[in-house]
Design a protein around this motif. Structure first.
Motif, PDB file in Angstrom:
ATOM      1  N   ILE A 123       0.835  -1.211   0.000  1.00 10.88           N
ATOM      2  CA  ILE A 123       0.000   0.000   0.000  1.00 10.88           C
ATOM      3  C   ILE A 123       0.868   1.259   0.000  1.00 10.88           C
ATOM      4  CG2 ILE A 123      -0.230  -0.049   2.532  1.00 10.88           C
ATOM      5  CD1 ILE A 123      -3.130   1.136   1.980  1.00 10.88           C
ATOM      6  N   VAL A 125      -0.203   5.048   0.510  1.00 10.89           N
ATOM      7  CA  VAL A 125      -1.118   6.180   0.685  1.00 10.89           C
ATOM      8  C   VAL A 125      -0.401   7.358   1.346  1.00 10.89           C
ATOM      9  CG1 VAL A 125      -3.317   4.931   0.648  1.00 10.89           C
ATOM     10  CG2 VAL A 125      -2.076   5.095   2.789  1.00 10.89           C
ATOM     11  N   THR A 126       0.546   7.078   2.234  1.00  6.48           N
ATOM     12  CA  THR A 126       1.220   8.151   2.969  1.00  6.48           C
ATOM     13  C   THR A 126       2.065   9.021   2.031  1.00  6.48           C
ATOM     14  OG1 THR A 126       1.367   6.666   4.861  1.00  6.48           O
ATOM     15  CG2 THR A 126       2.736   8.627   4.939  1.00  6.48           C
ATOM     16  N   GLY A 131       0.194  11.918   6.604  1.00  5.13           N
ATOM     17  CA  GLY A 131       0.447  10.649   7.298  1.00  5.13           C
ATOM     18  C   GLY A 131      -0.798  10.270   8.088  1.00  5.13           C
ATOM     19  N   SER A 132      -0.823  10.639   9.377  1.00  5.17           N
ATOM     20  CA  SER A 132      -2.040  10.390  10.170  1.00  5.17           C
ATOM     21  C   SER A 132      -3.231  11.063   9.482  1.00  5.17           C
ATOM     22  CB  SER A 132      -1.890  10.970  11.577  1.00  5.17           C
ATOM     23  OG  SER A 132      -0.753  10.456  12.200  1.00  5.17           O
ATOM     24  N   TYR A 156       7.408   6.188   2.704  1.00  2.00           N
ATOM     25  CA  TYR A 156       7.287   5.062   3.648  1.00  2.00           C
ATOM     26  C   TYR A 156       6.420   3.942   3.065  1.00  2.00           C
ATOM     27  CZ  TYR A 156       8.089   9.086   6.788  1.00  2.00           C
ATOM     28  OH  TYR A 156       8.529  10.244   7.366  1.00  2.00           O
ATOM     29  N   SER A 158       6.123   0.280   2.395  1.00  2.00           N
ATOM     30  CA  SER A 158       6.782  -0.991   2.722  1.00  2.00           C
ATOM     31  C   SER A 158       6.647  -1.966   1.559  1.00  2.00           C
ATOM     32  CB  SER A 158       6.145  -1.632   3.958  1.00  2.00           C
ATOM     33  OG  SER A 158       6.129  -0.743   5.031  1.00  2.00           O
ATOM     34  N   ARG A 205      12.191  -2.154   9.672  1.00  5.99           N
ATOM     35  CA  ARG A 205      11.444  -2.401   8.440  1.00  5.99           C
ATOM     36  C   ARG A 205      12.343  -2.405   7.205  1.00  5.99           C
ATOM     37  NH1 ARG A 205       5.820  -1.746   8.252  1.00  5.99           N
ATOM     38  NH2 ARG A 205       5.166  -2.525  10.265  1.00  5.99           N
ATOM     39  N   LEU A 210      11.885  -0.292   2.503  1.00  2.61           N
ATOM     40  CA  LEU A 210      10.958   0.822   2.739  1.00  2.61           C
ATOM     41  C   LEU A 210      11.290   1.876   1.678  1.00  2.61           C
ATOM     42  CD1 LEU A 210       8.841   1.830   4.892  1.00  2.61           C
ATOM     43  CD2 LEU A 210      10.743   3.010   5.992  1.00  2.61           C
ATOM     44  N   ILE A 359       8.357   1.075  15.456  1.00  2.00           N
ATOM     45  CA  ILE A 359       7.372   1.552  14.474  1.00  2.00           C
ATOM     46  C   ILE A 359       5.945   1.161  14.853  1.00  2.00           C
ATOM     47  CG2 ILE A 359       7.933  -0.447  12.997  1.00  2.00           C
ATOM     48  CD1 ILE A 359       6.417   2.902  11.863  1.00  2.00           C
ATOM     49  N   SER A 366      -1.635   5.431  14.790  1.00  2.00           N
ATOM     50  CA  SER A 366      -0.716   5.574  15.930  1.00  2.00           C
ATOM     51  C   SER A 366      -1.456   5.365  17.261  1.00  2.00           C
ATOM     52  CB  SER A 366      -0.088   6.975  15.909  1.00  2.00           C
ATOM     53  OG  SER A 366      -1.089   7.940  16.207  1.00  2.00           O
ATOM     54  N   GLN A 368      -1.719   7.434  19.646  1.00  2.00           N
ATOM     55  CA  GLN A 368      -2.544   8.613  19.969  1.00  2.00           C
ATOM     56  C   GLN A 368      -3.909   8.503  19.287  1.00  2.00           C
ATOM     57  OE1 GLN A 368       0.633   8.693  19.133  1.00  2.00           O
ATOM     58  NE2 GLN A 368       1.704   9.929  20.634  1.00  2.00           N
TER      59      GLN A 368
HETATM   60  C1  LIG Z   1       8.503   1.795   8.895  1.00  2.00           C
HETATM   61  C2  LIG Z   1       7.263   2.387   8.321  1.00  2.00           C
HETATM   62  C3  LIG Z   1       6.489   1.649   7.423  1.00  2.00           C
HETATM   63  C4  LIG Z   1       5.364   2.234   6.845  1.00  2.00           C
HETATM   64  N1  LIG Z   1       4.678   1.554   5.869  1.00  2.00           N
HETATM   65  C5  LIG Z   1       3.722   2.219   5.169  1.00  2.00           C
HETATM   66  C6  LIG Z   1       3.148   1.634   3.989  1.00  2.00           C
HETATM   67  O1  LIG Z   1       3.468   0.513   3.608  1.00  2.00           O
HETATM   68  N2  LIG Z   1       2.252   2.360   3.289  1.00  2.00           N
HETATM   69  C7  LIG Z   1       1.865   3.616   3.664  1.00  2.00           C
HETATM   70  O2  LIG Z   1       1.055   4.229   2.971  1.00  2.00           O
HETATM   71  N3  LIG Z   1       2.387   4.192   4.786  1.00  2.00           N
HETATM   72  C8  LIG Z   1       3.303   3.531   5.530  1.00  2.00           C
HETATM   73  N4  LIG Z   1       3.877   4.123   6.614  1.00  2.00           N
HETATM   74  C9  LIG Z   1       3.418   5.433   7.033  1.00  2.00           C
HETATM   75  C10 LIG Z   1       2.701   5.417   8.367  1.00  2.00           C
HETATM   76  O3  LIG Z   1       1.405   4.916   8.211  1.00  2.00           O
HETATM   77  C11 LIG Z   1       2.746   6.865   8.877  1.00  2.00           C
HETATM   78  O4  LIG Z   1       4.077   7.087   9.307  1.00  2.00           O
HETATM   79  C12 LIG Z   1       1.758   7.099   9.971  1.00  2.00           C
HETATM   80  O5  LIG Z   1       0.461   7.161   9.426  1.00  2.00           O
HETATM   81  C13 LIG Z   1       2.046   8.416  10.711  1.00  2.00           C
HETATM   82  O6  LIG Z   1       2.158   9.470   9.802  1.00  2.00           O
HETATM   83  P1  LIG Z   1       3.420  10.455   9.869  1.00  2.00           P
HETATM   84  O7  LIG Z   1       4.652   9.628   9.865  1.00  2.00           O
HETATM   85  O8  LIG Z   1       3.267  11.469   8.800  1.00  2.00           O
HETATM   86  O9  LIG Z   1       3.321  11.124  11.284  1.00  2.00           O
HETATM   87  P2  LIG Z   1       2.361  12.337  11.673  1.00  2.00           P
HETATM   88  O10 LIG Z   1       1.003  12.111  11.127  1.00  2.00           O
HETATM   89  O11 LIG Z   1       3.066  13.598  11.323  1.00  2.00           O
HETATM   90  O12 LIG Z   1       2.315  12.165  13.240  1.00  2.00           O
HETATM   91  C14 LIG Z   1       3.350  12.637  14.124  1.00  2.00           C
HETATM   92  C15 LIG Z   1       2.867  12.470  15.562  1.00  2.00           C
HETATM   93  O13 LIG Z   1       1.660  13.224  15.753  1.00  2.00           O
HETATM   94  C16 LIG Z   1       0.651  12.379  16.291  1.00  2.00           C
HETATM   95  N5  LIG Z   1      -0.668  12.750  15.789  1.00  2.00           N
HETATM   96  C17 LIG Z   1      -1.030  12.894  14.471  1.00  2.00           C
HETATM   97  N6  LIG Z   1      -2.339  13.177  14.392  1.00  2.00           N
HETATM   98  C18 LIG Z   1      -2.814  13.180  15.648  1.00  2.00           C
HETATM   99  C19 LIG Z   1      -4.116  13.390  16.216  1.00  2.00           C
HETATM  100  N7  LIG Z   1      -5.180  13.641  15.478  1.00  2.00           N
HETATM  101  N8  LIG Z   1      -4.233  13.330  17.577  1.00  2.00           N
HETATM  102  C20 LIG Z   1      -3.152  13.072  18.365  1.00  2.00           C
HETATM  103  N9  LIG Z   1      -1.904  12.856  17.871  1.00  2.00           N
HETATM  104  C21 LIG Z   1      -1.747  12.914  16.550  1.00  2.00           C
HETATM  105  C22 LIG Z   1       1.013  10.979  15.827  1.00  2.00           C
HETATM  106  O14 LIG Z   1       0.457  10.017  16.695  1.00  2.00           O
HETATM  107  C23 LIG Z   1       2.507  11.004  15.885  1.00  2.00           C
HETATM  108  O15 LIG Z   1       2.913  10.746  17.198  1.00  2.00           O
HETATM  109  C24 LIG Z   1       4.983   3.547   7.224  1.00  2.00           C
HETATM  110  C25 LIG Z   1       5.741   4.269   8.155  1.00  2.00           C
HETATM  111  C26 LIG Z   1       6.886   3.718   8.675  1.00  2.00           C
HETATM  112  C27 LIG Z   1       7.732   4.565   9.607  1.00  2.00           C
END
Ligand SMILES: Cc1cc2nc3c(=O)[nH]c(=O)nc-3n(C[C@H](O)[C@H](O)[C@H](O)COP(=O)(O)OP(=O)(O)OC[C@H]3O[C@@H](n4cnc5c(N)ncnc54)[C@H](O)[C@@H]3O)c2cc1C
Length: 383
Positions: A123, A125-126, A131-132, A156, A158, A205, A210, A359, A366, A368
């Motif tokens: 997948i 999407v990020t 991300g979140s 990111y 995988s 990972r 990645l 991770i 996450s 949170q």
């Molecule tokens: C090793 C690894 C493998 C991955 N594999 C994939 C993959 O295969 N495909 C894919 O699409 N993505 C993948 N991802 C992406 C992963 O899903 C995102 O890293 C994740 O969704 C968090 O997004 P971000 O890294 O942008 O962090 P952010 O969204 O910037 O978050 C940073 C911090 O803010 C907190 N936060 C964010 N929003 C809120 C909220 N509303 N309330 C409270 N706290 C909040 C988070 O919990 C986190 O602690 C991977 C990531 C990693 C590191």
């Protein structure tokens, strides 16, 4: 709620255990990490067992077993030494999405190939700024020549660069609609013209790699839309409970594996002519973790059963994802503590557990976000 396993399920657990003893005992993690590859021998054996098709109906070449059994399989594989999270879990999550949202043609075309090990799935999407908050994605897909042309960047991803891999990829198809409404999910073969992969240097990972994914005029036919045009938000989220229940089962198995190795260390390491496992501070901590591993098992089985029964499962799944991932993270830390200096060496398994454990509280929603969902299930709104 009854979590006792049937005779068939007990036999299935034994079969998984035997599989891991035979196939996973000498996996070279360092080599897989360095090359960003998967353990192809094990993957082939998983295919031979028919386990890539465990939960899919017989008409697609699957075994038609229960969702709960997939949880048992993932738990058993990760407990037994299949390298976490592996191509198996990543492909399974995406193939289940295809099964939920795909057209009959897509299912007939792709699922048998996944089950036979001819195709994998991942997948993407990020994005760097989504991300979140995935609805902020800006990768664009515009209609062109009876299909869509996609431009943008993912991060990111995988296992995305695998040779015969189908990427489940999100893009914005209607920028005039509200953020959650103008998104579409496409099935994009990894070798489509215009895609470039860049492998990321990451803490964990590394197995399977990645990647950043760059998309320049990547054309796919309209038949490659998963679900409907502009319905991508639903396609991404309508399986969250199923996916997170499965992911929890994987964390549970990984937690059991780390815990068992910790037990092994404290039972064999002697300091001052005293077994490490006889120091009261260690005994207290290990007994607490043993209790938590059992709690993780029950909370995960509760999620799997609730999903299997077709119930909403929001509370159950947010709690199991939260609890199991946080437990893995704490066990990863504790492993480093009890192993002492030897855990710091790159040839120790303990450092690998530690790196991989970092991770789990971020990906798949996450901690949170899980707390926010679990709170909302109690009627508590975070503002
Ligand atoms: C090793 C690894 C493998 C991955 N594999 C994939 C993959 O295969 N495909 C894919 O699409 N993505 C993948 N991802 C992406 C992963 O899903 C995102 O890293 C994740 O969704 C968090 O997004 P971000 O890294 O942008 O962090 P952010 O969204 O910037 O978050 C940073 C911090 O803010 C907190 N936060 C964010 N929003 C809120 C909220 N509303 N309330 C409270 N706290 C909040 C988070 O919990 C986190 O602690 C991977 C990531 C990693 C590191």
């Amino acid at each position: 709620m009854d979590f006792s396993l049937s005779k068939e399920q007990e036999n299935f657990e034994k079969e998984i255990e035997e599989f891991c003893r035979k196939e996973c005992s000498d996996v070279d993690i360092a080599q897989l990490e360095e090359t960003g590859t998967n353990p192809e021998d094990i993957e082939r054996k998983l295919v031979e067992k028919g386990w890539y098709g465990l939960v899919f109906p017989v008409e697609y070449g699957g075994l038609g077993q229960r969702f709960f059994d997939l949880g048992l399989l993932l738990e058993g594989l990760f407990r037994g030494g299949y390298p976490y999270p592996g191509r198996f879990q990543i492909t399974m999550l995406n193939a289940m999405n295809l099964f939920r949202n795909g057209s009959e043609e897509q299912k007939k075309e792709i699922l048998p190939k996944v089950i036979q090990g001819e195709l994998t799935m991942s997948i993407s999407v990020t994005e760097p700024n989504a991300g979140s908050d995935i609805a902020s994605m800006i990768t664009k897909a515009i209609p062109k020549d009876g299909g869509f042309s996609i431009n943008g960047q993912k991060v990111y991803s995988s296992g995305a660069a695998g040779e015969n891999n189908i990427i489940v990829l999100g893009a914005r198809t209607d920028p005039t609609k509200p953020r959650h409404k103008g998104l579409t999910i496409f099935l994009v073969p990894s070798r489509t013209k215009g895609i470039e992969f860049r492998r990321l240097e990451s803490l964990g990972r590394r197995i399977g790699g990645l990647y950043e994914v760059f998309l320049e005029d990547v054309w796919v036919p309209k038949e490659n839309i998963l679900g409907a045009l502009n319905n991508g938000w639903s396609v991404m989220t309508n399986g969250f409970n199923e996916e997170r229940a499965i992911v929890s089962a994987g964390y549970l198995g990984f937690a059991e594996r780390i815990f068992n190795d910790i037990l092994q260390i404290i039972r064999t390491r002697s300091i001052n002519n005293k077994m490490l496992g006889s120091y009261p501070s260690i005994v207290q901590k290990v007994a607490e973790f043993a209790t938590e591993v059992q709690a993780a098992k029950l909370i995960t089985y509760r999620s799997l059963v609730t999903v299997d029964e077709g119930k909403p499962a929001i509370e159950e799944v947010s709690q199991s994802k939260l609890y199991c991932s946080e437990l893995v993270k704490r066990l990863g830390d504790f492993g480093m503590e009890v192993a002492g200096g030897s855990g710091y060496l790159m040839n120790s398994m303990v450092q690998w557990y530690f790196r991989e454990s970092k991770i789990v509280t971020i990906g798949a929603g996450s901690s949170q976000i899980m707390r926010t969902i679990a709170g909302a299930a109690l009627g508590l709104k975070s503002k």
